[in-house]
Design an enzyme around this catalytic site. Structure first.
Site, PDB file in Angstrom:
ATOM      1  N   HIS A   1       5.494  -6.662  -4.088  1.00 34.01           N
ATOM      2  CA  HIS A   1       5.091  -7.112  -3.020  1.00 34.01           C
ATOM      3  C   HIS A   1       6.685  -8.540  -2.765  1.00 34.01           C
ATOM      4  CE1 HIS A   1       0.900  -7.106  -4.529  1.00 34.01           C
ATOM      5  NE2 HIS A   1       1.534  -6.158  -3.322  1.00 34.01           N
ATOM      6  N   ALA A   2       7.382  -8.053  -3.317  1.00 35.14           N
ATOM      7  CA  ALA A   2       8.990  -8.481  -3.467  1.00 35.14           C
ATOM      8  C   ALA A   2       9.588  -9.772  -1.880  1.00 35.14           C
ATOM      9  CB  ALA A   2      10.351  -7.836  -3.561  1.00 35.14           C
TER      10      ALA A   2
END
Length: 547
Positions: A475-476
Site C-alpha cells: 500500500h505504498a
C-alpha cells in the site's frame, strides 16, 4: 482500438492500473477527446487472473510482475525483501488480494486539509458511489450501478468459524457491520467486500477498460509499452519515450504508474532532487527535491493459529484431492472456496482507549500458510490467520533511481517503524489481536498461536516479531506527494509543479495512507481526478477536435 502508436493524443496516460483504467474510462467518454493508455505489461488472458484464490499463482508469474528489492534495514530484520507490483493490464488490481476497503471519511478530509477541498469526503463519497456496483445495493454513498462489481463472501463458503469471528469481535466491544465500509469513522467487524463478481476477479481492467475498449474509437491501448522518460520542450511535457525507443506524444501527459514507478520516470527525465540526479549524469531540467520522498507504507504482520477442527478451516480444501474437486466445482459453477478472496473477514479497531477513530486493521482468514513450503500451500493441520497493521504510519521512507537504465531497480528505503508512534501502534495492535482471539467463542476454536508464537510477549519481542515475520502491506503512497505547499510534487489539481502539461494520479500523490487497502481509494480518487481534469480542460483549452 488496441496496439496503435498514434502520435497526437489529447491525453497520454502512463499505466493501466487502478488509476489509469479509471482515467481512461472517464476521459474517453467524450468522443472528441483522444486518449492513449500505455501499459508496460501485456494481456491478462491467463485463467489464473480470474480465479480469486489463485493469488499465489499470479504472484509467481514473473513476467507479470515488477520487483522492487528493499534495502535491508533494522525494520526488516536486515534481510532482503521484495515489493511486487503488477505488470499486466489492470496493474496490481490483477494480482492483489482483492480487498475493497474505502478508508474512513476522516482520511480524505485530512488529505483535503493538506491539498484542497476537491479531495474531501463530500467529493470522494460521491466518487465511490459512482464507481461501485455493490452487492448490498445503494446506501449512504454506496453505489449499486457502477462499473466496479463488489461482493461479500457467499453462503457457499461461510461456516461456523465466520460466526465465531463476528461474535468474538462483538464480545470485544467491536460492533458488527453489514458493510464494513460504512462511512462513520467508527470501529467495526464484518465480512470483507471483495472485487469479486460471480466468482471472478474484478480488476480495474475488467471493470473500467474492457467494456469500453472496442466501443470507443478515441481510446487507444498500447501494451508492452514501458516508459523510460518524458519528452520535454523547455518546461512543458509533450510526450513519452518508451524503453524500445518509440515516442508517444500528447497535449497532456498523466503518470499513473504508481508510487514505485512514477518517481523514477520523473527522475530519469531530469525532474527531481539535484542531489540524486547529478551524480548519475542526468541534466536537471527542473529541481523538485520532494520527488521520491515521503514514502509511506503499512508494515503487515501475519499471525497464525492452529485450530481445533477442520470444520473451522479451509486448509485441507486447498490441497490434494479436495483442491482438485474444488477446482472442478469452480469451473462448473464459479462457486466454492476458490471464489474466496485472501481474507474473508475484517475488523477496524482502536488499539487503546481515547482514539477518535480506528488505528489498526485486522484481515482475518480461515486458513494458515505453510512457511516450510514458502507459503505456497496451507498447513496440514487446521488453522486460521490474521494480518494486523497500524493504519496510519508516520515513518517516512524514500525511493530513488540508481541509474539511467530503466531496467535497473531503484534504491528503496522503507524506514519502517522509525517513529515512536509507529512502534507503539505496532505493539498495541498485536496486543489487540490477542485480546480478540481470546474472546468467546473464538477462544474455544483456537488451540495455540503458531506465528509469531507465544514467546513474543514483551514490547521489544513484539517489535522483533514485526522485523522477522512482517512484510510490506503493498500500500505504498506519497512518493510524489500532493499538497498546497510549494514543496509538494503536485498541486491540488495534480499538476507537477514547474512543468506544464504533466499530471500525476496514482498512489504516489497521496500525502497520507488511507485507513486500509489502497485499491478502492485509488479508483475513487482517479474518478474524482477525471472531474478535475475535465473541469480544467473546459476552462483553459480550446474545444477538442472531432474524432
Amino acid at each position: 482500438m488496441t496496439e496503435s502508436t498514434g502520435s497526437d493524443f489529447d491525453y497520454v496516460i502512463v499505466g493501466a492500473g487502478a488509476a489509469g483504467c479509471v482515467l481512461a474510462n472517464r476521459l474517453s467518454e467524450d468522443p472528441a477527446i483522444r486518449v492513449a493508455l500505455l501499459e508496460a505489461g501485456g494481456s491478462d488472458r491467463h485463467p489464473f487472473f480470474a480465479i480469486p484464490r489463485a493469488v499465489p499463482k499470479v504472484m509467481g508469474r514473473v513476467a507479470n510482475l515488477w520487483g522492487y528489492p528493499v534495502e535491508p534495514e533494522e525494520g526488516t530484520g536486515n534481510k532482503q525483501e521484495m515489493w511486487l507490483r503488477g505488470k499486466v493490464i489492470g496493474g496490481s488490481t490483477s494480482i492483489n488480494g482483492l480487498m475493497y476497503v474505502r478508508g474512513q471519511p476522516a482520511d480524505f478530509d485530512e488529505i483535503a486539509e493538506l491539498s484542497s477541498d476537491d479531495w474531501d469526503w463530500s467529493n470522494i463519497g460521491p466518487a465511490y458511489a459512482a464507481i461501485e456496483g455493490h452487492e448490498l445495493g445503494a446506501g449512504d454513498t454506496r453505489g449499486a450501478d457502477g462499473p466496479l462489481k463488489i461482493s461479500l463472501p457467499g453462503a457457499d463458503v461461510r461456516n461456523d468459524w465466520h460466526e465465531a469471528v463476528l461474535e468474538a469481535g462483538q464480545n470485544m466491544g467491536v460492533p458488527e457491520k453489514a458493510d464494513i465500509n460504512t462511512p462513520d469513522n467508527d470501529e467495526g467487524i464484518g465480512y470483507n467486500p471483495r472485487t469479486v463478481w460471480k466468482g471472478k476477479r474484478q480488476s480495474a481492467a475488467t471493470a473500467f477498460l474492457k467494456p469500453i475498449l472496442k466501443k470507443r474509437r478515441n481510446l487507444t491501448l498500447i501494451t508492452n509499452a514501458a516508459v523510460d522518460t518524458l519528452l520535454l520542450e523547455g518546461k512543458r511535457a509533450t510526450g513519452v519515450t518508451l524503453n524500445d525507443g518509440r515516442e508517444i506524444r500528447g497535449r497532456e501527459i498523466i503518470l499513473a504508474a504508481g508510487a514505485m514507478a512514477s518517481p523514477g520516470i520523473l527522475e530519469r527525465s531530469g525532474i527531481g532532487d539535484p542531489a540524486v540526479l547529478e551524480p548519475l549524469g542526468i541534466t536537471v531540467r527542473h529541481a523538485l527535491p520532494a520527488v521520491g520522498g515521503n514514502l509511506l507504507e503499512h508494515r503487515a504482520l501475519l499471525m497464525q493459529w492452529r485450530t481445533s477442527d477442520h470444520r473451522y478451516s479451509y486448509n485441507r480444501d486447498h490441497k490434494g484431492l479436495r483442491l482438485a474437486l474444488n477446482g472442478i466445482k469452480y469451473l462448473l459453477t464459479h462457486k466454492g472456496v476458490l471464489t474466496s478472496a485472501t481474507f474473508d473477514m475484517g475488523a477496524w479497531v482502536k488499539s487503546r482507549p481515547g482514539l477518535n477513530r480506528p488505528d489498526v486493521q485486522f484481515l482475518i482468514a480461515p486458513h494458515s500458510l505453510d512457511f516450510a513450503k514458502l507459503g505456497r500451500t496451507t498447513e496440514d493441520f487446521p488453522g486460521m490467520s490474521l494480518v494486523v497493521y497500524p493504519l496510519r504510519p508516520s515513518s517516512i521512507g524514500s525511493i530513488h533511481i540508481t541509474s539511467t537504465d530503466p531496467n535497473l531497480p531503484p534504491r528503496l528505503k522503507p524506514n519502517h517503524r522509525d517513529t515512536p508512534e509507529d512502534r507503539r501502534a505496532m505493539i498495541d495492535g498485536v496486543r489487540a489481536v490477542r485480546r480478540f482471539v481470546s474472546q468467546p467463542p473464538l477462544d474455544k476454536i483456537v488451540v495455540e498461536e503458531t506465528v509469531p508464537g507465544p514467546s513474543f510477549q514483551t514490547d521489544e519481542e513484539i517489535i522483533a516479531a514485526y522485523d522477522t515475520f512482517a512484510t510490506c502491506g503493498y500500500h505504498a503512497v506519497g512518493s510524489c506527494r500532493m499538497g498546497k505547499d510549494e514543496a509538494s510534487v503536485v498541486d491540488p489539481e495534480l499538476k507537477v509543479r514547474g512543468i506544464e502539461g504533466l499530471r500525476i494520479m496514482d498512489t504516489s500523490i497521496m500525502p497520507v495512507v488511507p485507513s486500509g487497502n489502497t485499491q478502492g481509494p485509488t479508483m475513487a480518487m482517479a474518478w474524482r481526478a477525471g472531474d478535475i481534469i475535465l473541469r480544467d480542460r473546459a476552462k483553459t483549452q480550446a474545444p477538442a477536435r472531432a474524432a
